[in-house]
Design an enzyme around this catalytic site. Structure first.
Site, PDB file in Angstrom:
ATOM      1  N   HIS A 159      51.822  50.370  19.600  1.00 12.96           N
ATOM      2  CA  HIS A 159      52.213  51.438  20.474  1.00 12.96           C
ATOM      3  C   HIS A 159      51.745  51.699  21.622  1.00 12.96           C
ATOM      4  CE1 HIS A 159      55.037  53.092  17.467  1.00 12.96           C
ATOM      5  NE2 HIS A 159      53.477  53.063  16.853  1.00 12.96           N
ATOM      6  N   SER A 280      47.753  36.259  47.420  1.00 13.85           N
ATOM      7  CA  SER A 280      49.132  36.804  47.736  1.00 13.85           C
ATOM      8  C   SER A 280      49.126  36.540  49.271  1.00 13.85           C
ATOM      9  CB  SER A 280      48.539  38.369  47.877  1.00 13.85           C
ATOM     10  OG  SER A 280      49.641  38.918  49.084  1.00 13.85           O
ATOM     11  N   LYS A 286      43.993  39.653  46.078  1.00 13.18           N
ATOM     12  CA  LYS A 286      44.551  39.438  44.989  1.00 13.18           C
ATOM     13  C   LYS A 286      44.567  38.208  44.155  1.00 13.18           C
ATOM     14  CE  LYS A 286      48.337  41.519  44.012  1.00 13.18           C
ATOM     15  NZ  LYS A 286      48.865  42.440  43.097  1.00 13.18           N
ATOM     16  N   GLU A 293      52.926  35.525  33.525  1.00 16.49           N
ATOM     17  CA  GLU A 293      54.621  35.981  34.229  1.00 16.49           C
ATOM     18  C   GLU A 293      55.720  34.573  34.273  1.00 16.49           C
ATOM     19  OE1 GLU A 293      53.630  38.001  38.124  1.00 16.49           O
ATOM     20  OE2 GLU A 293      51.688  37.996  37.730  1.00 16.49           O
TER      21      GLU A 293
END
Ligand code: ARG
Length: 463
Positions: A159, A280, A286, A293
Protein backbone atom coordinates in the site's frame (compact mmCIF):
# COMPACT_ATOMS: atom_id res chain seq x y z
CA UNK A 1 0.82 -6.80 -66.54
CA UNK A 2 1.90 -3.20 -66.58
CA UNK A 3 3.35 -1.81 -63.37
CA UNK A 4 0.51 -1.02 -60.99
CA UNK A 5 -1.89 -3.27 -62.85
CA UNK A 6 -3.42 -6.24 -61.05
CA UNK A 7 -4.81 -9.49 -62.39
CA UNK A 8 -8.30 -8.57 -61.29
CA UNK A 9 -8.33 -5.57 -63.53
CA UNK A 10 -9.89 -7.96 -66.02
CA UNK A 11 -12.76 -8.36 -63.56
CA UNK A 12 -13.25 -4.81 -62.27
CA UNK A 13 -13.97 -1.96 -64.66
CA UNK A 14 -11.74 1.10 -64.63
CA UNK A 15 -9.14 1.79 -61.96
CA UNK A 16 -9.89 2.27 -58.29
CA UNK A 17 -10.63 5.72 -56.92
CA UNK A 18 -7.53 7.57 -55.63
CA UNK A 19 -9.00 7.64 -52.15
CA UNK A 20 -9.63 3.91 -52.33
CA UNK A 21 -6.01 3.25 -53.38
CA UNK A 22 -4.74 4.99 -50.26
CA UNK A 23 -7.40 3.51 -48.05
CA UNK A 24 -6.92 -0.12 -48.99
CA UNK A 25 -3.14 -0.30 -49.16
CA UNK A 26 -1.06 -2.01 -46.49
CA UNK A 27 2.21 -1.83 -48.38
CA UNK A 28 3.30 1.14 -46.28
CA UNK A 29 3.42 -1.07 -43.20
CA UNK A 30 3.50 -4.68 -44.38
CA UNK A 31 6.64 -4.24 -46.49
CA UNK A 32 8.56 -5.23 -43.39
CA UNK A 33 7.27 -8.76 -44.02
CA UNK A 34 9.19 -8.98 -47.28
CA UNK A 35 11.81 -11.50 -46.18
CA UNK A 36 9.21 -13.82 -44.78
CA UNK A 37 6.97 -13.35 -47.80
CA UNK A 38 9.81 -14.33 -50.10
CA UNK A 39 10.82 -17.30 -47.93
CA UNK A 40 7.20 -18.48 -48.04
CA UNK A 41 7.06 -18.04 -51.81
CA UNK A 42 10.27 -20.02 -52.35
CA UNK A 43 8.95 -22.88 -50.21
CA UNK A 44 5.66 -22.76 -52.12
CA UNK A 45 7.43 -22.78 -55.50
CA UNK A 46 9.63 -25.72 -54.48
CA UNK A 47 6.52 -27.63 -53.52
CA UNK A 48 4.82 -26.74 -56.84
CA UNK A 49 7.87 -28.12 -58.66
CA UNK A 50 7.94 -31.28 -56.52
CA UNK A 51 4.30 -31.84 -57.43
CA UNK A 52 4.91 -31.24 -61.13
CA UNK A 53 2.79 -28.07 -61.17
CA UNK A 54 5.74 -26.03 -62.45
CA UNK A 55 8.93 -27.19 -64.15
CA UNK A 56 12.38 -27.29 -62.59
CA UNK A 57 13.45 -24.52 -64.97
CA UNK A 58 10.52 -22.35 -63.89
CA UNK A 59 11.39 -23.00 -60.25
CA UNK A 60 14.96 -21.92 -60.88
CA UNK A 61 13.78 -18.68 -62.49
CA UNK A 62 11.30 -17.99 -59.70
CA UNK A 63 13.90 -18.55 -56.99
CA UNK A 64 16.50 -16.44 -58.70
CA UNK A 65 13.98 -13.66 -59.30
CA UNK A 66 12.70 -13.72 -55.72
CA UNK A 67 16.20 -13.61 -54.27
CA UNK A 68 17.04 -10.64 -56.47
CA UNK A 69 13.90 -8.87 -55.29
CA UNK A 70 14.84 -9.57 -51.67
CA UNK A 71 18.20 -8.03 -52.34
CA UNK A 72 16.68 -4.98 -54.04
CA UNK A 73 14.32 -4.39 -51.13
CA UNK A 74 17.10 -4.86 -48.57
CA UNK A 75 19.34 -2.36 -50.35
CA UNK A 76 16.53 0.18 -50.79
CA UNK A 77 16.61 -0.02 -54.59
CA UNK A 78 13.16 -1.56 -54.91
CA UNK A 79 10.48 0.88 -56.01
CA UNK A 80 7.26 0.31 -54.08
CA UNK A 81 4.02 1.18 -55.82
CA UNK A 82 1.07 1.55 -53.47
CA UNK A 83 -1.29 0.54 -56.24
CA UNK A 84 0.01 -2.97 -55.63
CA UNK A 85 -1.82 -2.80 -52.29
CA UNK A 86 0.46 -5.02 -50.25
CA UNK A 87 3.86 -6.68 -50.07
CA UNK A 88 2.52 -9.92 -51.54
CA UNK A 89 1.28 -8.25 -54.72
CA UNK A 90 4.32 -5.98 -54.92
CA UNK A 91 6.74 -8.92 -54.86
CA UNK A 92 4.66 -10.97 -57.29
CA UNK A 93 4.34 -8.10 -59.77
CA UNK A 94 8.06 -7.45 -59.59
CA UNK A 95 8.73 -11.14 -60.20
CA UNK A 96 6.48 -11.19 -63.27
CA UNK A 97 8.16 -8.04 -64.58
CA UNK A 98 11.52 -9.73 -64.07
CA UNK A 99 11.00 -13.30 -65.32
CA UNK A 100 7.75 -13.18 -67.29
CA UNK A 101 5.46 -16.21 -67.60
CA UNK A 102 7.10 -18.39 -64.94
CA UNK A 103 6.36 -15.61 -62.44
CA UNK A 104 2.66 -15.90 -63.28
CA UNK A 105 2.70 -19.47 -61.98
CA UNK A 106 3.93 -18.65 -58.48
CA UNK A 107 0.47 -17.96 -57.10
CA UNK A 108 -0.80 -21.41 -58.21
CA UNK A 109 -2.89 -22.96 -55.43
CA UNK A 110 -2.34 -19.96 -53.19
CA UNK A 111 -4.34 -16.97 -52.03
CA UNK A 112 -3.11 -13.89 -50.26
CA UNK A 113 -5.28 -15.14 -47.42
CA UNK A 114 -3.13 -18.17 -46.61
CA UNK A 115 -0.03 -16.27 -47.73
CA UNK A 116 -0.39 -13.39 -45.27
CA UNK A 117 -1.34 -15.74 -42.42
CA UNK A 118 1.87 -17.68 -43.12
CA UNK A 119 4.06 -14.58 -43.46
CA UNK A 120 2.86 -13.11 -40.21
CA UNK A 121 3.53 -16.32 -38.32
CA UNK A 122 7.03 -16.49 -39.80
CA UNK A 123 7.68 -12.87 -38.86
CA UNK A 124 6.38 -13.37 -35.35
CA UNK A 125 8.58 -16.39 -34.74
CA UNK A 126 11.61 -14.19 -35.38
CA UNK A 127 10.23 -11.28 -33.42
CA UNK A 128 9.63 -13.49 -30.39
CA UNK A 129 13.26 -14.54 -30.43
CA UNK A 130 14.39 -10.92 -30.57
CA UNK A 131 12.11 -9.95 -27.70
CA UNK A 132 13.23 -12.93 -25.65
CA UNK A 133 16.88 -11.97 -26.14
CA UNK A 134 16.17 -8.41 -24.96
CA UNK A 135 14.27 -9.74 -21.96
CA UNK A 136 17.24 -11.92 -21.07
CA UNK A 137 19.57 -8.92 -21.30
CA UNK A 138 17.33 -7.00 -18.94
CA UNK A 139 17.20 -9.93 -16.53
CA UNK A 140 20.98 -10.17 -16.59
CA UNK A 141 21.29 -6.47 -15.77
CA UNK A 142 18.90 -6.88 -12.84
CA UNK A 143 20.71 -9.95 -11.54
CA UNK A 144 24.03 -8.12 -11.71
CA UNK A 145 22.60 -5.31 -9.61
CA UNK A 146 20.96 -7.82 -7.26
CA UNK A 147 24.34 -9.44 -6.70
CA UNK A 148 25.88 -6.09 -5.86
CA UNK A 149 23.09 -5.29 -3.39
CA UNK A 150 22.47 -8.81 -2.03
CA UNK A 151 23.18 -7.73 1.55
CA UNK A 152 21.98 -4.14 1.57
CA UNK A 153 18.62 -3.56 3.19
CA UNK A 154 15.68 -1.46 2.06
CA UNK A 155 12.07 -1.24 3.14
CA UNK A 156 9.52 -3.36 1.27
CA UNK A 157 6.21 -1.58 0.83
CA UNK A 158 2.61 -2.67 0.76
CA UNK A 159 0.00 0.00 0.00
CA UNK A 160 3.06 2.22 -0.47
CA UNK A 161 3.47 2.15 3.31
CA UNK A 162 6.61 0.76 4.88
CA UNK A 163 6.04 -2.93 5.55
CA UNK A 164 9.03 -5.19 6.24
CA UNK A 165 12.76 -5.01 5.56
CA UNK A 166 14.18 -6.86 2.55
CA UNK A 167 17.49 -6.78 0.76
CA UNK A 168 17.75 -4.55 -2.29
CA UNK A 169 18.70 -7.72 -4.12
CA UNK A 170 15.34 -9.28 -3.25
CA UNK A 171 13.55 -6.24 -4.61
CA UNK A 172 15.52 -6.39 -7.88
CA UNK A 173 15.01 -10.12 -8.30
CA UNK A 174 11.25 -9.67 -8.05
CA UNK A 175 11.41 -8.15 -11.55
CA UNK A 176 13.58 -11.00 -12.78
CA UNK A 177 10.76 -13.37 -11.82
CA UNK A 178 8.16 -11.31 -13.69
CA UNK A 179 10.35 -11.21 -16.78
CA UNK A 180 10.94 -14.96 -16.59
CA UNK A 181 7.19 -15.48 -16.86
CA UNK A 182 7.12 -13.06 -19.78
CA UNK A 183 9.88 -15.00 -21.49
CA UNK A 184 8.12 -18.34 -21.09
CA UNK A 185 4.79 -16.85 -22.09
CA UNK A 186 6.39 -15.80 -25.37
CA UNK A 187 7.78 -19.30 -25.73
CA UNK A 188 4.30 -20.78 -25.32
CA UNK A 189 2.94 -18.28 -27.81
CA UNK A 190 5.60 -19.33 -30.31
CA UNK A 191 4.78 -23.01 -29.83
CA UNK A 192 1.08 -22.41 -30.52
CA UNK A 193 1.63 -20.18 -33.54
CA UNK A 194 4.19 -22.47 -35.15
CA UNK A 195 1.75 -24.25 -37.50
CA UNK A 196 1.51 -23.60 -41.21
CA UNK A 197 -1.67 -22.36 -42.91
CA UNK A 198 -0.07 -22.32 -46.38
CA UNK A 199 -2.13 -24.41 -48.81
CA UNK A 200 -5.43 -23.40 -47.23
CA UNK A 201 -5.94 -21.07 -50.19
CA UNK A 202 -8.64 -18.45 -49.97
CA UNK A 203 -10.86 -20.43 -47.65
CA UNK A 204 -11.47 -24.01 -48.84
CA UNK A 205 -8.09 -25.38 -49.87
CA UNK A 206 -7.38 -26.34 -53.46
CA UNK A 207 -8.26 -28.94 -56.07
CA UNK A 208 -4.57 -29.05 -56.97
CA UNK A 209 -2.42 -31.76 -55.36
CA UNK A 210 -0.49 -29.43 -53.06
CA UNK A 211 1.88 -30.94 -50.52
CA UNK A 212 1.16 -28.91 -47.43
CA UNK A 213 3.42 -30.98 -45.24
CA UNK A 214 6.35 -30.23 -47.49
CA UNK A 215 5.96 -26.45 -47.30
CA UNK A 216 5.33 -26.58 -43.56
CA UNK A 217 8.47 -28.60 -43.03
CA UNK A 218 10.69 -26.49 -45.23
CA UNK A 219 9.54 -23.34 -43.43
CA UNK A 220 10.36 -24.90 -40.08
CA UNK A 221 6.77 -25.23 -38.85
CA UNK A 222 6.02 -28.01 -36.37
CA UNK A 223 2.79 -28.97 -38.15
CA UNK A 224 0.19 -27.81 -40.66
CA UNK A 225 -3.18 -26.35 -39.72
CA UNK A 226 -6.07 -28.76 -40.30
CA UNK A 227 -9.07 -26.62 -41.21
CA UNK A 228 -8.77 -24.28 -44.17
CA UNK A 229 -11.64 -22.00 -43.04
CA UNK A 230 -10.07 -21.44 -39.65
CA UNK A 231 -6.56 -21.24 -41.11
CA UNK A 232 -7.14 -18.12 -43.18
CA UNK A 233 -8.77 -16.14 -40.39
CA UNK A 234 -7.12 -17.39 -37.22
CA UNK A 235 -5.40 -14.43 -35.62
CA UNK A 236 -5.46 -15.80 -32.08
CA UNK A 237 -1.70 -15.76 -32.19
CA UNK A 238 -1.74 -12.00 -32.83
CA UNK A 239 -3.95 -11.33 -29.83
CA UNK A 240 -1.85 -13.69 -27.74
CA UNK A 241 1.40 -12.08 -28.84
CA UNK A 242 0.12 -8.59 -28.04
CA UNK A 243 -1.08 -9.85 -24.68
CA UNK A 244 2.44 -11.14 -24.01
CA UNK A 245 3.73 -7.66 -24.89
CA UNK A 246 1.08 -6.08 -22.68
CA UNK A 247 2.22 -7.97 -19.61
CA UNK A 248 5.83 -7.09 -20.36
CA UNK A 249 4.75 -3.46 -20.60
CA UNK A 250 2.81 -3.79 -17.36
CA UNK A 251 5.85 -5.16 -15.56
CA UNK A 252 8.10 -2.45 -16.96
CA UNK A 253 5.59 0.21 -15.98
CA UNK A 254 5.73 -1.03 -12.40
CA UNK A 255 9.51 -0.82 -12.36
CA UNK A 256 9.29 2.63 -13.95
CA UNK A 257 6.77 3.84 -11.39
CA UNK A 258 8.89 2.56 -8.48
CA UNK A 259 12.05 4.12 -9.80
CA UNK A 260 10.43 7.45 -10.58
CA UNK A 261 9.41 7.54 -6.91
CA UNK A 262 12.76 6.20 -5.71
CA UNK A 263 14.53 8.98 -7.63
CA UNK A 264 12.58 11.76 -5.90
CA UNK A 265 14.18 13.92 -3.24
CA UNK A 266 11.58 12.52 -0.82
CA UNK A 267 12.78 8.93 -1.30
CA UNK A 268 16.34 9.46 -2.50
CA UNK A 269 16.80 5.69 -2.97
CA UNK A 270 18.44 5.76 -6.39
CA UNK A 271 20.39 7.94 -8.71
CA UNK A 272 19.76 7.37 -12.41
CA UNK A 273 22.68 8.27 -14.67
CA UNK A 274 22.46 11.67 -16.34
CA UNK A 275 22.33 10.01 -19.75
CA UNK A 276 18.82 8.77 -18.94
CA UNK A 277 17.49 12.01 -17.50
CA UNK A 278 16.36 15.24 -19.08
CA UNK A 279 16.32 18.69 -17.62
CA UNK A 280 13.73 21.43 -17.70
CA UNK A 281 13.60 24.26 -20.18
CA UNK A 282 12.76 26.57 -17.30
CA UNK A 283 13.93 25.13 -13.98
CA UNK A 284 17.73 24.81 -14.07
CA UNK A 285 18.01 22.38 -11.15
CA UNK A 286 15.89 19.61 -12.65
CA UNK A 287 16.89 16.02 -13.37
CA UNK A 288 13.74 14.45 -14.69
CA UNK A 289 13.33 10.69 -15.18
CA UNK A 290 11.64 11.11 -18.57
CA UNK A 291 12.79 7.75 -19.95
CA UNK A 292 11.05 5.97 -17.09
CA UNK A 293 7.97 8.12 -17.52
CA UNK A 294 7.90 7.17 -21.20
CA UNK A 295 8.24 3.48 -20.39
CA UNK A 296 5.25 3.94 -18.10
CA UNK A 297 3.37 5.98 -20.69
CA UNK A 298 4.05 3.69 -23.63
CA UNK A 299 2.21 0.92 -21.82
CA UNK A 300 -0.88 2.68 -23.10
CA UNK A 301 0.15 2.08 -26.71
CA UNK A 302 0.64 -1.63 -26.10
CA UNK A 303 -2.68 -2.02 -24.29
CA UNK A 304 -4.29 0.01 -27.08
CA UNK A 305 -2.91 -2.48 -29.60
CA UNK A 306 -4.38 -5.36 -27.62
CA UNK A 307 -7.83 -3.80 -27.50
CA UNK A 308 -7.53 -2.88 -31.19
CA UNK A 309 -6.64 -6.46 -32.10
CA UNK A 310 -9.37 -8.06 -30.00
CA UNK A 311 -11.92 -5.65 -31.44
CA UNK A 312 -10.98 -6.65 -34.99
CA UNK A 313 -11.67 -10.26 -34.09
CA UNK A 314 -14.99 -9.60 -32.41
CA UNK A 315 -18.02 -10.79 -34.38
CA UNK A 316 -16.05 -11.14 -37.55
CA UNK A 317 -17.91 -13.25 -40.09
CA UNK A 318 -16.37 -16.62 -40.79
CA UNK A 319 -13.05 -16.85 -42.64
CA UNK A 320 -11.03 -14.01 -44.16
CA UNK A 321 -12.30 -10.42 -44.18
CA UNK A 322 -10.24 -7.37 -45.02
CA UNK A 323 -10.62 -6.21 -41.43
CA UNK A 324 -7.78 -8.62 -40.74
CA UNK A 325 -5.34 -6.47 -42.66
CA UNK A 326 -5.38 -4.12 -39.66
CA UNK A 327 -3.94 -6.88 -37.46
CA UNK A 328 -0.42 -5.98 -38.53
CA UNK A 329 -0.70 -2.36 -37.41
CA UNK A 330 -1.43 -3.53 -33.88
CA UNK A 331 1.07 -6.39 -33.87
CA UNK A 332 3.92 -4.21 -35.18
CA UNK A 333 3.09 -1.39 -32.82
CA UNK A 334 3.06 -3.68 -29.80
CA UNK A 335 6.32 -5.34 -30.86
CA UNK A 336 8.15 -2.09 -31.62
CA UNK A 337 7.09 -0.31 -28.46
CA UNK A 338 7.82 -3.31 -26.26
CA UNK A 339 11.22 -3.86 -27.83
CA UNK A 340 12.16 -0.21 -27.29
CA UNK A 341 10.94 -0.21 -23.69
CA UNK A 342 12.76 -3.42 -22.73
CA UNK A 343 16.00 -2.07 -24.17
CA UNK A 344 15.60 1.29 -22.45
CA UNK A 345 14.80 -0.42 -19.14
CA UNK A 346 17.96 -2.52 -19.48
CA UNK A 347 20.11 0.56 -20.06
CA UNK A 348 18.59 2.36 -17.08
CA UNK A 349 18.99 -0.63 -14.78
CA UNK A 350 22.64 -0.89 -15.77
CA UNK A 351 23.23 2.80 -15.05
CA UNK A 352 21.45 3.28 -11.76
CA UNK A 353 23.10 3.45 -8.37
CA UNK A 354 21.23 2.64 -5.18
CA UNK A 355 21.95 5.25 -2.50
CA UNK A 356 22.59 2.64 0.14
CA UNK A 357 23.67 5.06 2.85
CA UNK A 358 20.59 7.20 2.46
CA UNK A 359 18.36 4.11 2.42
CA UNK A 360 20.07 2.69 5.52
CA UNK A 361 19.75 6.01 7.37
CA UNK A 362 16.00 5.89 6.91
CA UNK A 363 15.49 2.30 7.97
CA UNK A 364 14.74 3.24 11.57
CA UNK A 365 11.49 4.79 10.45
CA UNK A 366 8.29 2.85 9.88
CA UNK A 367 8.63 0.05 12.46
CA UNK A 368 9.80 -2.39 9.81
CA UNK A 369 10.56 -4.95 12.54
CA UNK A 370 7.05 -5.06 14.06
CA UNK A 371 6.00 -8.26 12.26
CA UNK A 372 9.27 -9.96 13.19
CA UNK A 373 8.68 -9.03 16.83
CA UNK A 374 5.23 -10.59 16.72
CA UNK A 375 6.82 -13.74 15.30
CA UNK A 376 9.39 -13.66 18.12
CA UNK A 377 6.46 -13.80 20.56
CA UNK A 378 4.98 -16.73 18.63
CA UNK A 379 8.31 -18.46 19.25
CA UNK A 380 7.71 -17.88 22.98
CA UNK A 381 4.31 -19.58 22.77
CA UNK A 382 2.09 -16.50 22.39
CA UNK A 383 -0.82 -17.05 19.92
CA UNK A 384 -0.20 -14.89 16.83
CA UNK A 385 -3.36 -12.79 17.22
CA UNK A 386 -2.32 -11.88 20.77
CA UNK A 387 1.26 -11.20 19.66
CA UNK A 388 -0.09 -8.86 16.96
CA UNK A 389 -1.99 -6.90 19.61
CA UNK A 390 1.00 -6.74 21.97
CA UNK A 391 3.32 -5.33 19.31
CA UNK A 392 0.61 -2.93 18.16
CA UNK A 393 0.41 -1.64 21.73
CA UNK A 394 4.20 -1.23 21.89
CA UNK A 395 4.29 0.65 18.57
CA UNK A 396 1.60 3.01 19.84
CA UNK A 397 3.63 3.49 23.03
CA UNK A 398 6.74 4.37 20.99
CA UNK A 399 4.79 6.94 19.03
CA UNK A 400 3.43 8.46 22.23
CA UNK A 401 6.93 8.75 23.69
CA UNK A 402 8.46 10.07 20.48
CA UNK A 403 10.53 6.93 19.97
CA UNK A 404 10.99 5.90 16.32
CA UNK A 405 11.83 2.26 16.87
CA UNK A 406 10.85 -0.65 19.05
CA UNK A 407 14.41 -1.30 20.21
CA UNK A 408 14.38 2.10 21.94
CA UNK A 409 11.89 0.71 24.48
CA UNK A 410 13.44 -0.55 27.70
CA UNK A 411 13.02 -4.27 28.48
CA UNK A 412 10.86 -3.41 31.51
CA UNK A 413 8.52 -1.35 29.33
CA UNK A 414 8.08 -4.31 27.01
CA UNK A 415 7.65 -6.76 29.86
CA UNK A 416 4.95 -4.54 31.31
CA UNK A 417 2.91 -5.32 28.20
CA UNK A 418 3.98 -8.97 27.85
CA UNK A 419 5.86 -10.94 30.47
CA UNK A 420 7.47 -13.49 28.15
CA UNK A 421 9.56 -10.85 26.38
CA UNK A 422 13.22 -11.37 27.24
CA UNK A 423 16.57 -9.71 26.60
CA UNK A 424 16.99 -11.79 23.41
CA UNK A 425 14.24 -9.70 21.81
CA UNK A 426 16.86 -7.10 20.87
CA UNK A 427 18.56 -9.69 18.63
CA UNK A 428 15.51 -10.00 16.41
CA UNK A 429 14.76 -6.30 16.21
CA UNK A 430 16.09 -3.75 13.73
CA UNK A 431 16.00 -4.35 9.97
CA UNK A 432 19.33 -6.15 9.68
CA UNK A 433 18.39 -8.58 12.45
CA UNK A 434 15.01 -9.20 10.86
CA UNK A 435 16.52 -9.89 7.43
CA UNK A 436 19.05 -12.31 8.91
CA UNK A 437 16.25 -14.24 10.56
CA UNK A 438 14.05 -14.83 7.51
CA UNK A 439 13.72 -18.59 7.24
CA UNK A 440 11.16 -19.29 4.55
CA UNK A 441 12.09 -20.26 1.02
CA UNK A 442 11.74 -17.25 -1.26
CA UNK A 443 12.10 -14.72 1.58
CA UNK A 444 13.88 -11.40 1.16
CA UNK A 445 16.91 -12.04 3.40
CA UNK A 446 20.53 -12.14 2.21
CA UNK A 447 20.95 -15.95 2.35
CA UNK A 448 18.08 -16.65 0.03
CA UNK A 449 19.00 -13.80 -2.28
CA UNK A 450 22.59 -14.95 -2.64
CA UNK A 451 21.29 -18.41 -3.55
CA UNK A 452 18.79 -16.91 -5.99
CA UNK A 453 21.43 -14.75 -7.65
CA UNK A 454 23.48 -17.90 -8.18
CA UNK A 455 20.49 -19.70 -9.61
CA UNK A 456 19.65 -16.90 -12.05
CA UNK A 457 23.22 -16.46 -13.19
CA UNK A 458 23.34 -20.14 -14.19
CA UNK A 459 19.86 -20.12 -15.68
CA UNK A 460 20.41 -17.00 -17.77
CA UNK A 461 23.66 -18.40 -19.09
CA UNK A 462 21.74 -21.15 -20.91
CA UNK A 463 18.88 -18.97 -22.09
N1 ARG B 1 -2.98 -7.22 -47.34
C1 ARG B 1 -3.92 -8.25 -46.97
C2 ARG B 1 -3.84 -8.48 -45.45
O1 ARG B 1 -2.95 -8.01 -44.86
C3 ARG B 1 -3.61 -9.52 -47.68
C4 ARG B 1 -4.77 -10.41 -47.88
C5 ARG B 1 -5.76 -9.81 -48.80
N2 ARG B 1 -6.68 -10.81 -49.21
C6 ARG B 1 -7.74 -10.48 -49.91
N3 ARG B 1 -8.52 -11.45 -50.21
N4 ARG B 1 -8.07 -9.27 -50.20
O2 ARG B 1 -4.68 -9.10 -44.88
Amino acid sequence: MAQGEKSWEKRLAGGPDELAVDFVESLSFDRRLYKHDIAGSIAHAEMLAARGLITRAELADIKKGLLEIAEEIASGRFVFDKRQEDIHMAVEAALIAKIGDAGKKLHTGRSRNDQVATDLRLWMRDEIEILQAYLTDLQRALVKQAEQYAEEIMPAYTHLQRAQPVTIGAYLLSFVEMLARDWSRLKDCRTRLNVCPLGSGAVAGSTLPLDREMTAKSLGFADITYNSIDSVSDRDFCAEFIFCCSLIAAHLSRLAEDWILFATTEFGFIRIADAYCTSSSMMPQKRNPDMLELIRGKTGSVYGALVGMLTILKAQPSAYNRDLQEDKLHVFRAADVTEACVQMARAIVEHTVFQTKQIADGLDHGFLDATAMAEYLVGKGVPFREAHGIVGTLVAQCEKEGKVKLSQLALEQMQAVCRVIDRDVYDVLDPAGVCRNYKTLGAGGPDNIRAQVKYWKEKLKEQ
